[in-house]
Design an enzyme around this catalytic site. Structure first.
Site, PDB file in Angstrom:
ATOM      1  N   GLU A 120       0.859  -1.186   0.000  1.00  0.00           N
ATOM      2  CA  GLU A 120       0.000   0.000   0.000  1.00  0.00           C
ATOM      3  C   GLU A 120       0.888   1.226   0.000  1.00  0.00           C
ATOM      4  O   GLU A 120       2.113   1.129   0.153  1.00  0.00           O
ATOM      5  CB  GLU A 120      -0.922  -0.008   1.224  1.00  0.00           C
ATOM      6  CG  GLU A 120      -1.976  -1.078   1.176  1.00  0.00           C
ATOM      7  CD  GLU A 120      -2.992  -0.945   2.309  1.00  0.00           C
ATOM      8  OE1 GLU A 120      -4.040  -0.348   2.102  1.00  0.00           O
ATOM      9  OE2 GLU A 120      -2.709  -1.422   3.413  1.00  0.00           O
ATOM     10  N   HIS A 230      -8.569  10.132   3.322  1.00  0.00           N
ATOM     11  CA  HIS A 230      -8.233   9.057   2.388  1.00  0.00           C
ATOM     12  C   HIS A 230      -8.530   9.559   0.980  1.00  0.00           C
ATOM     13  O   HIS A 230      -9.609  10.091   0.722  1.00  0.00           O
ATOM     14  CB  HIS A 230      -9.056   7.802   2.690  1.00  0.00           C
ATOM     15  CG  HIS A 230      -8.496   6.582   2.055  1.00  0.00           C
ATOM     16  ND1 HIS A 230      -8.499   6.391   0.693  1.00  0.00           N
ATOM     17  CD2 HIS A 230      -7.880   5.499   2.584  1.00  0.00           C
ATOM     18  CE1 HIS A 230      -7.919   5.231   0.421  1.00  0.00           C
ATOM     19  NE2 HIS A 230      -7.535   4.668   1.553  1.00  0.00           N
ATOM     20  N   ARG A 278      -0.575   9.007   1.703  1.00  0.00           N
ATOM     21  CA  ARG A 278      -1.959   9.442   1.503  1.00  0.00           C
ATOM     22  C   ARG A 278      -2.146  10.950   1.444  1.00  0.00           C
ATOM     23  O   ARG A 278      -2.985  11.449   0.694  1.00  0.00           O
ATOM     24  CB  ARG A 278      -2.816   8.906   2.644  1.00  0.00           C
ATOM     25  CG  ARG A 278      -3.101   7.475   2.436  1.00  0.00           C
ATOM     26  CD  ARG A 278      -4.072   6.934   3.431  1.00  0.00           C
ATOM     27  NE  ARG A 278      -4.158   5.507   3.153  1.00  0.00           N
ATOM     28  CZ  ARG A 278      -4.619   4.617   4.000  1.00  0.00           C
ATOM     29  NH1 ARG A 278      -5.044   4.998   5.194  1.00  0.00           N
ATOM     30  NH2 ARG A 278      -4.672   3.349   3.666  1.00  0.00           N
ATOM     31  N   HIS A 337     -10.898  10.183   7.221  1.00  0.00           N
ATOM     32  CA  HIS A 337     -10.670   8.744   7.357  1.00  0.00           C
ATOM     33  C   HIS A 337     -10.085   8.359   8.709  1.00  0.00           C
ATOM     34  O   HIS A 337     -10.524   7.399   9.326  1.00  0.00           O
ATOM     35  CB  HIS A 337      -9.726   8.312   6.239  1.00  0.00           C
ATOM     36  CG  HIS A 337      -9.464   6.840   6.186  1.00  0.00           C
ATOM     37  ND1 HIS A 337     -10.486   5.917   6.061  1.00  0.00           N
ATOM     38  CD2 HIS A 337      -8.311   6.122   6.217  1.00  0.00           C
ATOM     39  CE1 HIS A 337      -9.966   4.703   6.025  1.00  0.00           C
ATOM     40  NE2 HIS A 337      -8.655   4.795   6.136  1.00  0.00           N
ATOM     41  N   ARG A 372      -0.612   8.984   9.027  1.00  0.00           N
ATOM     42  CA  ARG A 372      -0.462   7.553   9.299  1.00  0.00           C
ATOM     43  C   ARG A 372      -0.062   6.779   8.046  1.00  0.00           C
ATOM     44  O   ARG A 372      -0.651   6.954   6.975  1.00  0.00           O
ATOM     45  CB  ARG A 372      -1.795   7.012   9.804  1.00  0.00           C
ATOM     46  CG  ARG A 372      -1.848   5.506   9.947  1.00  0.00           C
ATOM     47  CD  ARG A 372      -3.222   5.060  10.391  1.00  0.00           C
ATOM     48  NE  ARG A 372      -4.212   5.284   9.370  1.00  0.00           N
ATOM     49  CZ  ARG A 372      -4.851   4.313   8.712  1.00  0.00           C
ATOM     50  NH1 ARG A 372      -4.599   3.054   8.992  1.00  0.00           N
ATOM     51  NH2 ARG A 372      -5.754   4.587   7.805  1.00  0.00           N
TER      52      ARG A 372
HETATM   53  C1  LIG Z   1     -13.321   2.070   5.859  1.00  0.00           C
HETATM   54  C2  LIG Z   1     -12.070   1.939   6.674  1.00  0.00           C
HETATM   55  C3  LIG Z   1     -11.024   1.161   6.215  1.00  0.00           C
HETATM   56  C4  LIG Z   1      -9.865   1.033   6.973  1.00  0.00           C
HETATM   57  N1  LIG Z   1      -8.869   0.195   6.544  1.00  0.00           N
HETATM   58  C5  LIG Z   1      -7.803  -0.026   7.343  1.00  0.00           C
HETATM   59  C6  LIG Z   1      -6.821  -0.987   7.008  1.00  0.00           C
HETATM   60  O1  LIG Z   1      -6.930  -1.652   5.979  1.00  0.00           O
HETATM   61  N2  LIG Z   1      -5.770  -1.157   7.848  1.00  0.00           N
HETATM   62  C7  LIG Z   1      -5.628  -0.452   8.992  1.00  0.00           C
HETATM   63  O2  LIG Z   1      -4.646  -0.639   9.722  1.00  0.00           O
HETATM   64  N3  LIG Z   1      -6.550   0.465   9.350  1.00  0.00           N
HETATM   65  C8  LIG Z   1      -7.636   0.674   8.562  1.00  0.00           C
HETATM   66  N4  LIG Z   1      -8.577   1.583   8.937  1.00  0.00           N
HETATM   67  C9  LIG Z   1      -8.434   2.234  10.241  1.00  0.00           C
HETATM   68  C10 LIG Z   1      -8.769   1.233  11.342  1.00  0.00           C
HETATM   69  O3  LIG Z   1      -9.815   0.415  10.906  1.00  0.00           O
HETATM   70  C11 LIG Z   1      -9.199   1.947  12.608  1.00  0.00           C
HETATM   71  O4  LIG Z   1      -8.290   2.943  12.950  1.00  0.00           O
HETATM   72  C12 LIG Z   1      -9.271   0.944  13.757  1.00  0.00           C
HETATM   73  O5  LIG Z   1     -10.123  -0.130  13.404  1.00  0.00           O
HETATM   74  C13 LIG Z   1      -9.791   1.631  14.996  1.00  0.00           C
HETATM   75  O6  LIG Z   1      -9.989   0.648  15.974  1.00  0.00           O
HETATM   76  P1  LIG Z   1     -10.440   1.095  17.411  1.00  0.00           P
HETATM   77  O7  LIG Z   1     -10.564  -0.152  18.204  1.00  0.00           O
HETATM   78  O8  LIG Z   1      -9.576   2.184  17.896  1.00  0.00           O
HETATM   79  O9  LIG Z   1     -11.893   1.782  17.181  1.00  0.00           O
HETATM   80  P2  LIG Z   1     -13.197   1.215  16.473  1.00  0.00           P
HETATM   81  O10 LIG Z   1     -12.963  -0.050  15.771  1.00  0.00           O
HETATM   82  O11 LIG Z   1     -13.782   2.334  15.679  1.00  0.00           O
HETATM   83  O12 LIG Z   1     -14.171   0.921  17.694  1.00  0.00           O
HETATM   84  C14 LIG Z   1     -14.651   1.974  18.495  1.00  0.00           C
HETATM   85  C15 LIG Z   1     -15.588   1.413  19.537  1.00  0.00           C
HETATM   86  O13 LIG Z   1     -15.859   2.415  20.514  1.00  0.00           O
HETATM   87  C16 LIG Z   1     -17.250   2.430  20.809  1.00  0.00           C
HETATM   88  N5  LIG Z   1     -17.590   3.736  21.342  1.00  0.00           N
HETATM   89  C17 LIG Z   1     -17.345   4.972  20.830  1.00  0.00           C
HETATM   90  N6  LIG Z   1     -17.824   5.930  21.666  1.00  0.00           N
HETATM   91  C18 LIG Z   1     -18.382   5.275  22.720  1.00  0.00           C
HETATM   92  C19 LIG Z   1     -19.055   5.689  23.899  1.00  0.00           C
HETATM   93  N7  LIG Z   1     -19.300   6.989  24.187  1.00  0.00           N
HETATM   94  N8  LIG Z   1     -19.505   4.736  24.758  1.00  0.00           N
HETATM   95  C20 LIG Z   1     -19.315   3.412  24.504  1.00  0.00           C
HETATM   96  N9  LIG Z   1     -18.679   2.961  23.392  1.00  0.00           N
HETATM   97  C21 LIG Z   1     -18.229   3.887  22.524  1.00  0.00           C
HETATM   98  C22 LIG Z   1     -17.901   2.081  19.469  1.00  0.00           C
HETATM   99  O14 LIG Z   1     -19.232   1.635  19.669  1.00  0.00           O
HETATM  100  C23 LIG Z   1     -16.955   0.979  19.003  1.00  0.00           C
HETATM  101  O15 LIG Z   1     -17.327  -0.236  19.612  1.00  0.00           O
HETATM  102  C24 LIG Z   1      -9.746   1.725   8.200  1.00  0.00           C
HETATM  103  C25 LIG Z   1     -10.788   2.514   8.649  1.00  0.00           C
HETATM  104  C26 LIG Z   1     -11.956   2.618   7.912  1.00  0.00           C
HETATM  105  C27 LIG Z   1     -13.072   3.459   8.436  1.00  0.00           C
END
Ligand SMILES: Cc1cc2nc3c(=O)[nH]c(=O)nc-3n(C[C@H](O)[C@H](O)[C@H](O)COP(=O)(O)OP(=O)(O)OC[C@H]3O[C@@H](n4cnc5c(N)ncnc54)[C@H](O)[C@@H]3O)c2cc1C
Length: 488
Positions: A120, A230, A278, A337, A372
């Site tokens: 990538e 993105h 990016r 993104h 990132r």
């Molecule tokens: C379309 C897309 C494609 C991507 N592709 C990639 C990739 O290929 N490779 C890569 O490394 N990264 C990728 N990313 C980035 C990566 O997916 C995210 O940065 C990562 O998944 C974030 O994980 P997280 O656990 O921090 O948060 P998330 O997976 O977003 O989870 C957040 C959690 O917090 C909870 N939450 C939020 N606020 C509250 C609240 N007030 N009370 C209770 N719960 C709450 C939500 O309900 C959820 O359960 C992508 C992102 C997107 C959107």
């Protein structure tokens, strides 16, 4: 929900939260995971939407090394990347991925059983592992959710966090809309802030709640101005809110960007061409849109053999828009993104507030700098989730607080769409000191930001978005002004 207690309370059920929760349960801790209820059928985590994969060095590949991965990360993120933190996190990557595989995650592999790796933007070679072609996040989410369900010491509940609970200077729990949950360690793993902008790749709940909660409790919140746009979000006239992403891996497999007049967007812009970092590609796309006056540019993926098999998620989204990636150009534009900055943590996920940890997209470890590197976020969330579980193990044993007080974020808020439109206009891919000053004035105007009690979940999300917008606008203005001074 009546008041509960657990050794570790995790807010968020994406990759960061569930990794910490499962590892903590395996270490003998009781864990409560809280997550936002989501509209039926729609994933509530960015994790579930991740496409491209996880960037991780193959320790058996003589051409790759942690040093090379660090170098690529620094090249993409610039001088704000903390090299010590980066080396530490990336070096733990292979073991973290092995742990995830041991919990049941299945990645794409060749006939020999070795994991298939793709390339990538910004990566010097192919090191991105993936699952289901372009459905990596769905597999990571599936495996972690199943692992969480298998652990009796772990309880996952819908429950929106609205305040942190503190006793003395220590965070000791979380207040949800349904009741209080106390814990020796509280982990914020609430994801990103995409809905600050009119269109985003992020799920509906990505409203910056964790940043608002942590800032209210006194945590350091930094580098919010570095939002990654993105370059290739699917364009549909008039659409706003969550929009499908066209993974960078599509360019990794040979697709290229052309403008509305058929000119190559990246020609002469960067030596890595369509696979430049990016921020470079997003700016070039914005330039091309301005030059041609078109609302989008186009991704030409017609040369990828059997694109539907390699990229089933992308193909389904493009087909829903009435196009076929094998025969049509895909209309794309930059979309909000990923938040590169966030709640500042050390290398164990600890914030400046005792008892409060942050991991995943909500956190700022120093890995991402200003931009990132693709697919570094899932890896960071895995590594840091495991480290928070270790830290939580060492913190077990605080008595249940007798007089905890709630620290709620400010309730003042702007209307959602008006805020998103202002952020998109003044704090998007292109920013100027004048525009950011205008945004700051708007966010300080009581006619734009009303100070009234937050009565609903939507009100609380709007308040979080507004608090984050104010901090982001101020940090972006300070950055633009300091860069202007340096240039002058
Ligand atoms: C379309 C897309 C494609 C991507 N592709 C990639 C990739 O290929 N490779 C890569 O490394 N990264 C990728 N990313 C980035 C990566 O997916 C995210 O940065 C990562 O998944 C974030 O994980 P997280 O656990 O921090 O948060 P998330 O997976 O977003 O989870 C957040 C959690 O917090 C909870 N939450 C939020 N606020 C509250 C609240 N007030 N009370 C209770 N719960 C709450 C939500 O309900 C959820 O359960 C992508 C992102 C997107 C959107």
């Amino acid at each position: 929900m009546t008041a509960r207690r657990a050794d570790l309370v995790v807010v968020g059920a994406g990759v960061a939260g569930l990794t910490a929760a499962v590892a903590a349960a395996d270490a003998g801790l009781t864990v409560t995971v809280l997550y936002k209820p989501s509209p039926a059928g729609a994933p509530s985590t960015s994790t579930a939407y991740a496409q491209g994969g996880i960037a991780v060095v193959d320790p058996t590949d003589p051409d790759d090394s942690v040093d090379r991965h660090v170098a690529d990360t620094v090249a993409a993120g610039g001088p704000l990347v903390d090299v010590v933190a980066t080396r530490s996190i990336l070096a733990d990557g292979p073991a973290a991925v092995d742990r995830l595989i041991s919990w049941g995650a299945v990645f794409d592999a060749g006939a020999s059983g070795a994991l298939t790796r793709t390339r990538e933007g910004g990566h010097g070679l192919s090191r991105i592992i993936h699952a289901g072609g372009d459905a990596t996040g769905a597999e990571v989410q599936r495996a972690l959710t199943a692992a969480a369900r298998d652990r009796p010491a772990l309880t996952a509940l819908p429950g929106r966090a609205v305040a942190l609970l503190a006793e003395g200077d220590r965070v000791a729990g979380v207040r949800t809309e349904a009741g209080d949950v106390f814990g020796d360690t509280v982990l914020l793993a609430t994801g990103g802030t995409g809905h600050l902008f009119a269109s985003t790749t992020n799920p509906l709940g990505a409203t910056g709640d964790g940043i608002a909660l942590a800032a209210a409790a006194g945590a350091d919140v930094r580098e919010l101005e570095y939002v990654q746009f993105h370059p290739t979000m699917l364009y549909t006239a008039g659409a706003r809110g969550r929009r499908p992403l066209i993974s960078e891996a599509v360019r990794g497999e040979g697709a290229s960007l052309v403008d509305a007049e058929g000119n190559a967007v990246m020609a002469g812009v960067h030596p890595q061409g369509d696979l430049a970092p990016r921020d470079v590609v997003a700016r070039a796309v914005t330039d091309a849109m301005e030059r041609t006056g078109a609302p989008c540019v186009y991704l030409d993926a017609r040369g990828i053999a059997d694109v539907a098999r390699r990229f089933p998620t992308v193909t389904a989204a493009v087909r829903e828009a009435g196009l076929d990636p094998q025969t049509d150009l895909i209309p794309v534009l930059p979309g909000a993104h990923y938040l590169c900055g966030g709640v500042v943590t050390d290398l164990h996920g600890a914030t400046a507030v005792p008892g409060l940890y942050a991991a995943g997209e909500v956190a700022r470890t120093g890995l991402h700098g200003a931009n990132r590197l693709a697919s570094n976020s899932l890896l960071e969330a895995l590594v840091m989730g495991l480290r928070v579980a270790d830290a939580a193990k060492g913190a077990v044993g605080h008595p249940v607080p007798s007089g905890a007080r709630a620290i709620a974020p400010p309730e003042a808020r702007a209307g959602r769409e008006a805020l998103q439109d202002a952020m998109t206009r003044f704090c998007g891919v292109r920013r100027t000191a004048d525009g950011l000053a205008e945004l700051g004035a708007l966010l300080a105007d009581p006619a734009f930001v009303r100070d009234a009690p937050a009565l609903s979940s939507r009100d609380r999300e709007d308040a979080a978005l507004t608090a984050v917008a104010r901090a982001m606008a101020a940090q972006a203005l300070a950055r633009v002004e300091s860069e202007t001074e340096v240039v002058a």
